[in-house]
Design an enzyme around this catalytic site. Structure first.
Site, short mmCIF file in Angstrom:
data_model
loop_
_atom_site.label_atom_id
_atom_site.label_comp_id
_atom_site.label_asym_id
_atom_site.label_seq_id
_atom_site.Cartn_x
_atom_site.Cartn_y
_atom_site.Cartn_z
NE ARG A 122 4.99 -1.96 5.65
CZ ARG A 122 4.06 -2.90 5.76
NH1 ARG A 122 2.89 -2.72 5.21
NH2 ARG A 122 4.28 -4.02 6.38
CD GLN A 127 13.44 -3.25 4.82
OE1 GLN A 127 14.36 -3.83 5.35
NE2 GLN A 127 13.13 -3.40 3.55
CG ASP A 130 7.22 -1.82 8.42
OD1 ASP A 130 6.13 -1.92 9.02
OD2 ASP A 130 7.34 -2.04 7.21
CB SER A 133 7.20 -5.31 8.82
OG SER A 133 6.82 -4.82 7.57
CE1 TYR A 226 0.20 -2.26 3.06
CE2 TYR A 226 0.77 -0.12 2.14
CZ TYR A 226 0.78 -1.01 3.19
OH TYR A 226 1.35 -0.65 4.38
#
Ligand code: NAD
Length: 376
Positions: A122, A127, A130, A133, A226
């Site tokens: 992450r 991004q 990802d 996500s 996390y």
């Protein structure tokens, strides 16, 4: 010979997404890559074969699997498909290594290089790749819609000739990507939203969406952004504060998860018994066991007068955009694997190194290697 990027029909029951959509296939083809698509692969996501103008289509799955230099998939390949891949080829997709250690061992034995998109770190730079996500965001949006359509009440405040209706109270548990999208969607529908997470930095994110942060006084940041699993004491603290909010909610959307662990059980049967009649729980954590003690993965049922639903594979319920976003994630990831039109993974790149599961006859992801050894 150009690199052959192949896209098979997904075979897992209920999977409606496809790993490549026509617009992204075109972008890839412009880089001199050959695209091979199994006929009908996009049909369940409403992408017709004739829209893939830059792809070659085949009805022959065996031919496709054998021709692939890179195979793009949504769900993990089964053992039959892995057995038909060419040695040395590359597989990219959700591979759920902890659920299928035998398939990982098979890929190692067949000298397949596999990249699990769920292991992409992450990082800001990652991004655009990802997939966790992009798909979680879809799940959060859809969960809010499910809650709104299954609750016995309106979400927005309504001032009508028949009186004023108060807005629904929505509680979102777990404020990762799915939780944030659930908050935003429930707010757009006019609900009063409360949310909480064990990572303290989520307070600001919750408040910036116009929702109220419920502070349970538990801080449990783990590694990589996390959460970590809570201690027994922390669990009791969490439940003590949360119970009041659960009881007052008209709808709960729960998304709490800890990587590699079963979902934390946060809503007890006793709490559900004390909830408002006509309230609803949408438990997005159902896939990993559920945040509610009563959740039955994949089922919707009434308990007393509360509706509990633990939907599975929610992104597949919005297959057009889920496929589009996933395909873009894969396209961006491929830029680290295909360089100057050649297959040339940048092994020094942190994203490549972290997401590789098997390569050159080895399992490169340590937790997976241990799990495979334990299973064999
Ligand atoms: P996830 O699906 O693993 O978990 C969902 C949420 O549940 C998390 O926010 C977690 O903190 C929370 N949670 C766990 N146990 C809980 C408990 N007992 N009670 C309440 N909440 C609990 O999370 P995710 O959506 O995959 O996001 C994980 C992290 O990655 C977040 O910090 C997110 O902001 C970050 N992230 C970073 C990037 C990036 O920078 N590229 C992209 C996406 C996500």
């Amino acid at each position: 010979m150009p690199i052959c990027v192949a896209v098979p029909h997904e075979t897992v029951s209920g999977e409606r997404r496809v790993a490549l959509v026509p617009a992204v296939a075109e972008q890839l083809a412009k880089q001199g890559v050959e695209i091979l698509l199994q006929a009908g692969a996009g049909a369940a996501a409403f992408y017709r074969d004739d829209e893939y103008t830059s792809a070659r289509l085949t009805d022959d799955r065996t031919e496709l699997l054998g021709a692939a230099d890179i195979l793009l998939t949504v769900q993990p390949l089964d053992e039959d498909a892995i057995g038909q891949l060419r040695e040395g080829s590359i597989v990219i997709g959700f591979l759920h290594p902890h659920e299928h250690p035998e398939r990982i061992a098979q890929m190692r034995e067949r000298n397949i290089t596999s990249f699990a998109v769920e292991l992409i770190p992450r990082l800001s730079r990652a991004q655009s790749m990802d997939a966790l996500s992009s798909q979680a965001s879809i799940a959060g949006y859809k969960a809010a819609l499910m809650a709104a359509s299954r609750t016995a009440r309106f979400f927005p405040m309504l001032t009508t000739a028949a009186g004023t209706i108060r807005p629904a109270k929505v509680l979102v548990i777990g404020v990762g990507v799915a939780g944030l999208q659930a908050i935003a969607t429930a707010r757009r529908l006019g609900a009063m939203v409360e949310a909480y997470d064990v990572r303290p930095e989520t307070r600001e994110q919750v408040e910036s969406l116009g929702a109220k942060f419920v502070d349970v006084q538990v801080k449990a940041e783990g590694s990589g952004g996390y959460a970590r699993e809570l201690t027994e004491e922390e669990k009791q603290q969490e439940v003590a504060v949360l119970a009041e909010h659960v009881i007052q909610a008209d709808a709960i959307i729960s998304t709490a998860a800890v990587p590699g662990r079963p979902a934390p059980c946060i809503i007890s049967a006793d709490m559900v018994d004390r909830m408002k009649h006509g309230a609803v729980i949408i438990d997005l954590a159902a896939e990993s066991g559920g945040n509610c003690e009563l959740t039955v993965p994949g089922e919707a049922f009434g308990h007393e007068r509360v509706m509990i639903y633990g939907p599975l594979n929610v992104p597949a319920m919005l297959p057009v955009h889920a496929s589009e976003m996933y395909a873009k994630n894969l396209y961006n990831f491929l830029s680290l694997i295909i360089r100057d039109g050649k297959l040339d993974p940048d092994w020094d790149d942190e994203i490549v190194a972290s997401s590789v599961l098997t390569h050159a006859g080895e399992i490169r992801h340590e937790p997976t290697r241990k799990a495979v050894e334990a299973a064999s």
